[in-house]
Design a protein around this motif. Structure first.
Motif, PDB file in Angstrom:
ATOM      1  N   ILE A  52     -67.540  -4.711  19.684  1.00 53.47           N
ATOM      2  CA  ILE A  52     -66.178  -4.266  19.995  1.00 53.47           C
ATOM      3  C   ILE A  52     -65.444  -3.892  18.712  1.00 53.47           C
ATOM      4  CG2 ILE A  52     -63.971  -4.946  21.003  1.00 53.47           C
ATOM      5  CD1 ILE A  52     -66.267  -4.529  23.013  1.00 53.47           C
ATOM      6  N   LYS A  53     -65.639  -4.692  17.657  1.00 52.11           N
ATOM      7  CA  LYS A  53     -64.970  -4.419  16.383  1.00 52.11           C
ATOM      8  C   LYS A  53     -65.511  -3.147  15.725  1.00 52.11           C
ATOM      9  CE  LYS A  53     -63.717  -9.180  15.198  1.00 52.11           C
ATOM     10  NZ  LYS A  53     -63.953 -10.315  14.263  1.00 52.11           N
ATOM     11  N   MET A  54     -66.802  -2.875  15.908  1.00 54.12           N
ATOM     12  CA  MET A  54     -67.427  -1.704  15.294  1.00 54.12           C
ATOM     13  C   MET A  54     -67.180  -0.416  16.073  1.00 54.12           C
ATOM     14  SD  MET A  54     -71.198  -3.001  14.051  1.00 54.12           S
ATOM     15  CE  MET A  54     -71.698  -3.499  15.713  1.00 54.12           C
ATOM     16  N   GLN A  55     -66.836  -0.531  17.346  1.00 57.61           N
ATOM     17  CA  GLN A  55     -66.780   0.638  18.224  1.00 57.61           C
ATOM     18  C   GLN A  55     -65.881   1.765  17.714  1.00 57.61           C
ATOM     19  OE1 GLN A  55     -68.941   0.464  21.116  1.00 57.61           O
ATOM     20  NE2 GLN A  55     -68.692   2.626  20.644  1.00 57.61           N
ATOM     21  N   PRO A  56     -64.649   1.469  17.229  1.00 49.69           N
ATOM     22  CA  PRO A  56     -63.817   2.573  16.722  1.00 49.69           C
ATOM     23  C   PRO A  56     -64.485   3.324  15.566  1.00 49.69           C
ATOM     24  CG  PRO A  56     -62.492   0.601  17.053  1.00 49.69           C
ATOM     25  CD  PRO A  56     -63.920   0.192  17.213  1.00 49.69           C
ATOM     26  N   GLU A  57     -65.119   2.579  14.637  1.00 46.02           N
ATOM     27  CA  GLU A  57     -65.801   3.211  13.506  1.00 46.02           C
ATOM     28  C   GLU A  57     -66.974   4.053  13.988  1.00 46.02           C
ATOM     29  OE1 GLU A  57     -68.056   2.030   9.293  1.00 46.02           O
ATOM     30  OE2 GLU A  57     -67.243   0.442  10.589  1.00 46.02           O
ATOM     31  N   ILE A  58     -67.719   3.543  14.957  1.00 45.08           N
ATOM     32  CA  ILE A  58     -68.865   4.283  15.492  1.00 45.08           C
ATOM     33  C   ILE A  58     -68.403   5.550  16.209  1.00 45.08           C
ATOM     34  CG2 ILE A  58     -70.717   4.205  17.221  1.00 45.08           C
ATOM     35  CD1 ILE A  58     -71.078   1.230  16.519  1.00 45.08           C
ATOM     36  N   ASN A  59     -67.325   5.454  16.984  1.00 50.87           N
ATOM     37  CA  ASN A  59     -66.794   6.625  17.693  1.00 50.87           C
ATOM     38  C   ASN A  59     -66.324   7.695  16.702  1.00 50.87           C
ATOM     39  OD1 ASN A  59     -67.294   5.411  20.150  1.00 50.87           O
ATOM     40  ND2 ASN A  59     -65.213   4.666  20.419  1.00 50.87           N
ATOM     41  N   ARG A  75     -76.570   6.583  10.429  1.00 49.22           N
ATOM     42  CA  ARG A  75     -75.316   5.924  10.055  1.00 49.22           C
ATOM     43  C   ARG A  75     -74.992   4.751  10.982  1.00 49.22           C
ATOM     44  NH1 ARG A  75     -71.771   8.535   6.263  1.00 49.22           N
ATOM     45  NH2 ARG A  75     -72.842  10.349   5.405  1.00 49.22           N
ATOM     46  N   GLN A  76     -75.350   4.897  12.256  1.00 50.96           N
ATOM     47  CA  GLN A  76     -75.130   3.781  13.185  1.00 50.96           C
ATOM     48  C   GLN A  76     -76.007   2.592  12.799  1.00 50.96           C
ATOM     49  OE1 GLN A  76     -74.211   4.248  17.538  1.00 50.96           O
ATOM     50  NE2 GLN A  76     -76.285   3.464  17.764  1.00 50.96           N
ATOM     51  N   ALA A  77     -77.253   2.869  12.407  1.00 49.00           N
ATOM     52  CA  ALA A  77     -78.145   1.800  11.947  1.00 49.00           C
ATOM     53  C   ALA A  77     -77.585   1.117  10.706  1.00 49.00           C
ATOM     54  CB  ALA A  77     -79.531   2.369  11.663  1.00 49.00           C
ATOM     55  N   GLN A  78     -76.967   1.901   9.826  1.00 47.74           N
ATOM     56  CA  GLN A  78     -76.358   1.332   8.614  1.00 47.74           C
ATOM     57  C   GLN A  78     -75.190   0.409   8.972  1.00 47.74           C
ATOM     58  OE1 GLN A  78     -75.289   4.746   6.248  1.00 47.74           O
ATOM     59  NE2 GLN A  78     -77.397   5.138   5.569  1.00 47.74           N
ATOM     60  N   ILE A  79     -74.384   0.833   9.953  1.00 51.90           N
ATOM     61  CA  ILE A  79     -73.249   0.006  10.392  1.00 51.90           C
ATOM     62  C   ILE A  79     -73.750  -1.293  11.009  1.00 51.90           C
ATOM     63  CG2 ILE A  79     -71.302  -0.129  11.994  1.00 51.90           C
ATOM     64  CD1 ILE A  79     -71.010   2.944  11.678  1.00 51.90           C
ATOM     65  N   ARG A  82     -74.983  -3.556   8.241  1.00 49.99           N
ATOM     66  CA  ARG A  82     -73.864  -4.104   7.461  1.00 49.99           C
ATOM     67  C   ARG A  82     -73.181  -5.253   8.190  1.00 49.99           C
ATOM     68  NH1 ARG A  82     -69.373  -0.096   7.587  1.00 49.99           N
ATOM     69  NH2 ARG A  82     -68.652  -1.420   9.302  1.00 49.99           N
ATOM     70  N   GLU A  83     -73.031  -5.117   9.508  1.00 50.99           N
ATOM     71  CA  GLU A  83     -72.332  -6.127  10.304  1.00 50.99           C
ATOM     72  C   GLU A  83     -73.271  -7.198  10.864  1.00 50.99           C
ATOM     73  OE1 GLU A  83     -69.110  -6.315  10.563  1.00 50.99           O
ATOM     74  OE2 GLU A  83     -68.744  -4.429   9.484  1.00 50.99           O
ATOM     75  N   HIS A  84     -74.572  -7.078  10.539  1.00 52.50           N
ATOM     76  CA  HIS A  84     -75.579  -8.017  11.063  1.00 52.50           C
ATOM     77  C   HIS A  84     -75.558  -8.048  12.591  1.00 52.50           C
ATOM     78  CE1 HIS A  84     -76.117  -9.384   6.961  1.00 52.50           C
ATOM     79  NE2 HIS A  84     -74.827  -9.611   6.866  1.00 52.50           N
ATOM     80  N   TYR A  85     -75.477  -6.849  13.173  1.00 45.60           N
ATOM     81  CA  TYR A  85     -75.437  -6.728  14.641  1.00 45.60           C
ATOM     82  C   TYR A  85     -76.833  -6.436  15.167  1.00 45.60           C
ATOM     83  CZ  TYR A  85     -74.603  -4.716  19.251  1.00 45.60           C
ATOM     84  OH  TYR A  85     -74.649  -4.431  20.596  1.00 45.60           O
ATOM     85  N   ASN A  86     -77.225  -7.168  16.213  1.00 46.42           N
ATOM     86  CA  ASN A  86     -78.527  -6.948  16.848  1.00 46.42           C
ATOM     87  C   ASN A  86     -78.312  -6.263  18.196  1.00 46.42           C
ATOM     88  OD1 ASN A  86     -81.008  -7.109  18.176  1.00 46.42           O
ATOM     89  ND2 ASN A  86     -81.525  -9.061  17.227  1.00 46.42           N
ATOM     90  N   PRO A  87     -78.695  -4.972  18.330  1.00 47.74           N
ATOM     91  CA  PRO A  87     -78.448  -4.253  19.596  1.00 47.74           C
ATOM     92  C   PRO A  87     -79.256  -4.783  20.775  1.00 47.74           C
ATOM     93  CG  PRO A  87     -79.774  -2.922  18.103  1.00 47.74           C
ATOM     94  CD  PRO A  87     -79.320  -4.118  17.321  1.00 47.74           C
TER      95      PRO A  87
END
Length: 203
Positions: A52-59, A75-79, A82-87
Motif C-alpha cells: 500500500i505504501k509503495m503503490q503511489p510510487e509504482i503508479n 524498476r518495480q523489482a528494484q522498489i 529496496r522495501e524488502h517486499y515479497n510479492p
C-alpha cells in the motif's frame, strides 16, 4: 504428506484425551495451529502494508515508463528489493491452509477408524458425510459457507491490501471462498467441516 498426517493425527488425539470430545479436540487443534502460524500471518499483513505504501510510487513509475514493459518490470523489482517486499507472500497463507486442510481430512479419517475415539458431538456423528446421509446434515455445509462469508467480509474490511482492491476482486474472492466451503462441507465428514468452520472463525 504421510508424515504431516501422522503429526496431525497425533495432535488431534492428544487434544481428544484432554477434552474427551472429538469435536472440541478439533477446535482446540485448530486454535493451536492458528497460534503456531500467527508469526506468518503477522509477516504477511506487514508485507501487505508495504505494498500500500509503495503503490503511489509504482503508479507514478508506470505512468513515466508507459509502454516500456522491461523498464517497468526492472524498476518495480528494484522498489520491491529496496522495501524488502515479497510479492508471493500472500500465497503462503492459502498454501498453508490447503496443506492443513488435506492433513486434517486424513487425520479425521484416522480418528474415525480408531474405535477408542467417540465421534459423537451433540448427537451428531462426526464421521457422517452430508452428501451420503442428507437430512439436517445439510446444515454442515451451510455453516461452513457462512463462516467463509464472515471471514471474507472481515478481511475485506480489515486487511489493508484487500481493502484497496476493486469490488470485483474483493467479492469475487469472497464468492469463491463461500462456494468452496459449501462444496467442501457437502462431501467431507462433519468433523472436517468443524475444522473448516473453526479455522474461518478463529482467523
Amino acid at each position: 504428506m504421510e508424515f504431516m498426517v501422522d503429526i496431525f493425527t497425533w495432535m488431534i488425539n492428544r487434544c481428544y484425551f484432554l477434552c474427551r470430545n472429538y469435536g472440541y479436540a478439533i477446535v482446540l487443534f485448530t486454535l493451536l495451529s492458528k497460534i503456531v502460524l500467527l508469526p506468518i500471518s503477522v509477516w504477511v499483513q506487514k508485507n501487505s502494508i508495504k505494498m500500500i505504501k509503495m503503490q503511489p510510487e509504482i503508479n507514478d513509475m508506470k505512468a513515466r515508463f508507459f509502454g516500456d514493459k522491461d523498464q517497468i518490470a526492472e524498476r518495480q523489482a528494484q522498489i520491491f528489493k529496496r522495501e524488502h517486499y515479497n510479492p508471493f507472500a500472500s500465497v503462503i497463507p492459502l498454501a498453508l491452509q490447503l496443506l492443513l486442510l488435506m492433513g486434517v481430512i486424513e487425520a479425521v479419517k484416522a480418528g474415525i477408524g480408531d474405535r477408542s475415539i467417540s465421534m459423537d458431538f451433540y448427537g451428531i456423528d462426526l464421521s457422517w458425510v452430508p452428501s451420503e446421509r442428507g437430512g439436517l446434515l445439510v446444515l454442515s455445509p451451510l455453516a461452513a459457507g457462512l463462516s467463509a462469508w464472515i471471514l471474507g467480509a472481515a478481511q475485506n474490511g480489515a486487511n489493508v491490501l484487500q481493502r484497496e482492491q476493486s469490488k470485483g476482486n474483493k467479492y469475487g474472492v469472497l464468492i469463491f471462498s463461500v462456494g468452496l466451503s459449501l462444496y467442501l462441507g457437502w462431501f467431507v465428514p462433519v468433523g472436517v467441516a468443524v475444522y473448516w468452520i473453526s479455522s474461518n472463525l478463529l482467523a
